[in-house]
Design a protein around this motif. Sequence first.
Motif, PDB file in Angstrom:
ATOM      1  N   ARG A 379      36.105  95.323  26.386  1.00 13.33           N
ATOM      2  CA  ARG A 379      36.045  95.266  27.847  1.00 13.33           C
ATOM      3  C   ARG A 379      36.682  96.495  28.464  1.00 13.33           C
ATOM      4  O   ARG A 379      36.158  97.066  29.426  1.00 13.33           O
ATOM      5  N   GLU A 380      37.812  96.909  27.899  1.00 11.36           N
ATOM      6  CA  GLU A 380      38.503  98.084  28.426  1.00 11.36           C
ATOM      7  C   GLU A 380      37.615  99.320  28.326  1.00 11.36           C
ATOM      8  O   GLU A 380      37.468 100.078  29.281  1.00 11.36           O
ATOM      9  N   ARG A 381      37.021  99.505  27.155  1.00 10.90           N
ATOM     10  CA  ARG A 381      36.174 100.680  26.958  1.00 10.90           C
ATOM     11  C   ARG A 381      34.999 100.661  27.931  1.00 10.90           C
ATOM     12  O   ARG A 381      34.618 101.692  28.484  1.00 10.90           O
ATOM     13  N   LEU A 382      34.425  99.465  28.130  1.00 13.16           N
ATOM     14  CA  LEU A 382      33.284  99.378  29.034  1.00 13.16           C
ATOM     15  C   LEU A 382      33.709  99.596  30.482  1.00 13.16           C
ATOM     16  O   LEU A 382      32.975 100.184  31.274  1.00 13.16           O
ATOM     17  N   ALA A 383      34.912  99.115  30.832  1.00 10.93           N
ATOM     18  CA  ALA A 383      35.383  99.317  32.197  1.00 10.93           C
ATOM     19  C   ALA A 383      35.568 100.803  32.467  1.00 10.93           C
ATOM     20  O   ALA A 383      35.191 101.314  33.530  1.00 10.93           O
ATOM     21  N   PHE A 384      36.106 101.516  31.485  1.00 12.45           N
ATOM     22  CA  PHE A 384      36.280 102.955  31.630  1.00 12.45           C
ATOM     23  C   PHE A 384      34.924 103.651  31.681  1.00 12.45           C
ATOM     24  O   PHE A 384      34.657 104.477  32.562  1.00 12.45           O
ATOM     25  N   GLY A 385      34.053 103.268  30.743  1.00 11.29           N
ATOM     26  CA  GLY A 385      32.711 103.840  30.726  1.00 11.29           C
ATOM     27  C   GLY A 385      31.946 103.523  32.002  1.00 11.29           C
ATOM     28  O   GLY A 385      31.128 104.318  32.463  1.00 11.29           O
ATOM     29  N   GLY A 386      32.232 102.358  32.582  1.00 11.33           N
ATOM     30  CA  GLY A 386      31.576 101.956  33.827  1.00 11.33           C
ATOM     31  C   GLY A 386      31.864 102.941  34.952  1.00 11.33           C
ATOM     32  O   GLY A 386      30.975 103.272  35.745  1.00 11.33           O
ATOM     33  N   TRP A 387      33.102 103.427  35.012  1.00  8.11           N
ATOM     34  CA  TRP A 387      33.443 104.443  36.011  1.00  8.11           C
ATOM     35  C   TRP A 387      32.550 105.671  35.850  1.00  8.11           C
ATOM     36  O   TRP A 387      31.996 106.187  36.816  1.00  8.11           O
ATOM     37  N   ILE A 388      32.425 106.121  34.603  1.00  2.00           N
ATOM     38  CA  ILE A 388      31.639 107.335  34.354  1.00  2.00           C
ATOM     39  C   ILE A 388      30.169 107.091  34.682  1.00  2.00           C
ATOM     40  O   ILE A 388      29.529 107.873  35.382  1.00  2.00           O
ATOM     41  N   LEU A 389      29.652 105.945  34.196  1.00  2.49           N
ATOM     42  CA  LEU A 389      28.251 105.617  34.444  1.00  2.49           C
ATOM     43  C   LEU A 389      27.969 105.549  35.944  1.00  2.49           C
ATOM     44  O   LEU A 389      27.017 106.156  36.443  1.00  2.49           O
ATOM     45  N   GLY A 390      28.838 104.831  36.679  1.00  3.63           N
ATOM     46  CA  GLY A 390      28.627 104.689  38.118  1.00  3.63           C
ATOM     47  C   GLY A 390      28.754 106.018  38.836  1.00  3.63           C
ATOM     48  O   GLY A 390      27.962 106.331  39.733  1.00  3.63           O
ATOM     49  N   GLY A 391      29.744 106.814  38.438  1.00  2.00           N
ATOM     50  CA  GLY A 391      29.921 108.126  39.049  1.00  2.00           C
ATOM     51  C   GLY A 391      28.695 108.998  38.838  1.00  2.00           C
ATOM     52  O   GLY A 391      28.215 109.679  39.752  1.00  2.00           O
ATOM     53  N   PHE A 392      28.161 108.933  37.640  1.00  2.00           N
ATOM     54  CA  PHE A 392      26.956 109.686  37.305  1.00  2.00           C
ATOM     55  C   PHE A 392      25.796 109.252  38.196  1.00  2.00           C
ATOM     56  O   PHE A 392      25.066 110.086  38.742  1.00  2.00           O
ATOM     57  N   LEU A 393      25.668 107.948  38.402  1.00  2.27           N
ATOM     58  CA  LEU A 393      24.572 107.463  39.238  1.00  2.27           C
ATOM     59  C   LEU A 393      24.766 107.882  40.693  1.00  2.27           C
ATOM     60  O   LEU A 393      23.800 108.222  41.390  1.00  2.27           O
ATOM     61  N   GLY A 394      26.031 107.878  41.149  1.00  5.31           N
ATOM     62  CA  GLY A 394      26.304 108.363  42.494  1.00  5.31           C
ATOM     63  C   GLY A 394      25.853 109.802  42.653  1.00  5.31           C
ATOM     64  O   GLY A 394      25.230 110.193  43.649  1.00  5.31           O
ATOM     65  N   LEU A 395      26.125 110.586  41.622  1.00  3.92           N
ATOM     66  CA  LEU A 395      25.726 111.992  41.623  1.00  3.92           C
ATOM     67  C   LEU A 395      24.206 112.106  41.666  1.00  3.92           C
ATOM     68  O   LEU A 395      23.650 112.934  42.403  1.00  3.92           O
TER      69      LEU A 395
END
Lengths: 469, 192
Positions: A379-395
Motif C-alpha cells: 500500500r505504501e509503495r502504491l501510495a507513493f507511486g500514486g503521487w507520481i502517476l497522478g502528477g504525470f497525468l496532471g502534466l
Amino acid sequence: MGKRLRAAGSVAARLALRWSGTLCVLVALGSVALAQDVMRFPKPEFITGYDFPRTTEPAPTTTLQQWIDVLVLFLCLSLASYLAVKKRSRKGIFALMMFSLAYFGFYKQGCVCPIGSIQNVAFSLFNETYAVPLTTLIFFMMPLIFAAVFGRVFCSSVCALGAIQDAVLLFPVNVPKRINHLLGVIPYAYLGAGVLLASTGTGFIICRYDPFIGFFRMNGNAPYLLLGAGFLLVGVFIGRPYCRYLCPYGILLGWMSRFSKWHLSITPTKCVQCRLCEDSCPFDHIDMPNEGLDREERETGVRRLGHILLVLPLLVGIGGWIGNQLAPPLASFDHTVLVAERVLAEQQDPTLEQNIYSEAFGQEGRSQEELIAAADLVRERLAFGGWILGGFLGLVVAFKLMKMSMVRNQRDYEVNKPTCYSCARCCPTCPSDELHMPNFVALGDLQPVHQLDRVEVPKQEPAEVSAKS
Amino acid sequence: MTDKVEKPKLTRMEFLSLTMGRLAVSALGAVGMLGWLRRRKKNTVWQIDPMTCVSCGQCATHCVVSPSAVKCVQSYPICGYCRLCFGYFTPNAPELTSAAENQLCPTGAIERLFVEDPYWEYNIIEDACVGCAKCVEACEVFGNASFYLQVRHDVCVNCNDCSIARHCPSDSFSQVPADEPYILKHDQELLA
Ligand code: SF4
Ligand code: SF4
Ligand code: SF4
Ligand code: SF4
C-alpha cells in the motif's frame, strides 16, 4: 515440508468426513503415516524387476523459436516501413496486416507482444528479483526504434491488436474533436497505471484486460470475450477504438514517431490543396491547413498559454493528490493485500466463512502480523507511486491544454506524425502521386479544378516526380 | 518553459520539437540500456511449486486454455503403488475396480495397471486431465503425495500474465528458466 504437512492436517478433517466409509482403515494407517513422516506407505519392493517410469517433461517453446519470432518481427517491421514510406501502398500494408494477424495473433496467440512487454521492462527495472528475457526486451524496443525512424509502422501492419481492429473497420464515422481530445487522456492513464502496477510487482493489468486475446486463442471466459466483441462491434464504425482510446504502447510509439525523419506522407511530392484526402483518414489523423482561416489574435493565445503555465503546478498537484487517493483501489489488484483484507474481514465478522485465500493463508504458516506488514508495504509503495502517476497525468492534461491553445501554422495536408498509424489509407487519394495516378485518369486533370482560391499553388514539375520514384 | 515564449513562434516550435525529440530518443536509449543490463538470456515459463500448492481447484477453472494446461503428474518413486489408492477411488467406492462410479477423478483421467501383488501402477492420461486437483488433494492427505500439479508446456501458451497465477491463493506460480521447466518432487536422474 513441515508447512506441507500442517496443510495436510487441516484439510484432513474436512476430507475425513467424506471418507467416513474408509475411516477405520485410516485409523490403522495413521500410525504408519506418523512413523513414516513423509511417505505414509512404504516404497514397494517389487520382485518382478519393475523399473520406475520417468515423469514425462514436455518441452516449452524453444529459445530458437523465440528468436525466430524476433526475426519475423524485424522482417515485418522492415517490410512495413518499405510499404508505408516508399511504396505508400494500402494494398501491401493490408496484405502484411493480414499476415501479422495470422502469425502474431492466431498462431503465436498473442504473447509476448510489445504492448505487454512494457510491463516486463518496468517490472525488471524496479525489481531485483526479476530480469527481463532478452527476446522480450527486443520485442519492446524494436517497434519503438522503427517508430523513431519511420513512424508507427508497427501499428500499420505488424500489431495483431491493431490488425484485428483495422480489418473490421467497414463504416467509419467521425468522432467529434473534443471527445477525441478527452478520451485521448485515457491511454496515458492506462500506461501510467500499467507501469505503476508492474513496477510494484502488483500485476500486469495491460495483459489482463487485453480485449482481443480471447479471439486469438479462440477461447477465454465470457466477460472478456464479450468485451472483445464489444470493441470489435464499435470498431466497425469507430476506427481502432483500442488503439485510439486505450493502447498504452501507442503513447510511447507516438513520442518516438513525432520526430521520425522518414514518415509516410499523404503526397510524395507537393500538396496541391485539392482536398481529396481530407476525409480519407478514418481516425482523424490528418492535419488540415489553417492559413487564411479566422484565427484568434496571437496575444490571446499567448495569454492563455501563460495562464495554463501558471496553473500547471496546480494541475500536477491535484493530479498527484488524486493519484494518491486512488492507491487503495489499485492495491486491490495485489495478491497480498487481497489476502490480508480477507483475513481481517473474517476476524471482524465471525459469520464469514473462510474462502480459498484465507484458507491457503492459514495453511501457509505465516503469522498474521507478517501478512499485514507485507500488505502495508504494498500500500505504501502504491501510495507513493500514486503521487507520481497522478502528477504525470496532471502534466499530460496541462500539455493537452497547451497544445490546444497553441495553433501551429499548417500549410498543407499532412499526417499528424505522433498519432498516424501509417495505414496508408490516405495515400491513394492523392492525385499528385504517380503511383496512384491511375486512380485519377478517369477524372481528367483535377488539380486546377480543386484548387482553393485562397491558396497559391506552386506549379507541379512532372520531371521531378519521375526522378524521385 | 517561460523563456521560450519570447522567441519567434515557428523557431520556438522547431526548437522545442528538436529538443523533445532528442529527449525522447535518449529516454528510449536509457530504458533500453537499463533493460540490457538487467536482461537474462534464458526465457522463462510458468511453473507450480508442488510444495506450496493447496489443491484449491482454481487451476482447472482459470487457465486461458481449456481444458487447463495444468495437469496432474505422478512421481513414481514416491508412490506407494497401493491397491486402495486414495487418489483413484472415491470415498465409499462400492468396490475396488476401475468402474466409473468407483473413481474419484471426474474425467476418469487416471489409469490403473496391475504390476504384481499387491502393487498397482497409476498413470495420468493427460488429454483427459483437467487439473482439478481432486486426486492431488486426496493423495496428499491420505497417501504419499505422489500426485501433484504441474504446468504442462506442450499445452501452456506461456501467457505473459498467467491467468491462474493471479488467482492462485497460495502464490504457488512462479516463472522458472525455460530449460528447467518443471519442479518435480523426485530427481529424475536417480531413476536411470
Ligand atoms: S496503437 Fe497500440 S494496439 Fe493499436 S496498432 Fe498501435 S500498438 Fe497496436
Ligand atoms: S496513414 Fe495516417 S493519416 Fe493516413 S489514413 Fe492512415 S492513419 Fe490516417
Ligand atoms: S500461462 Fe496461460 S496457458 Fe499457461 S497455465 Fe497459465 S493461464 Fe494457462
Ligand atoms: S491455483 Fe495454486 S493452490 Fe490452487 S491448485 Fe493451482 S497451484 Fe494449487
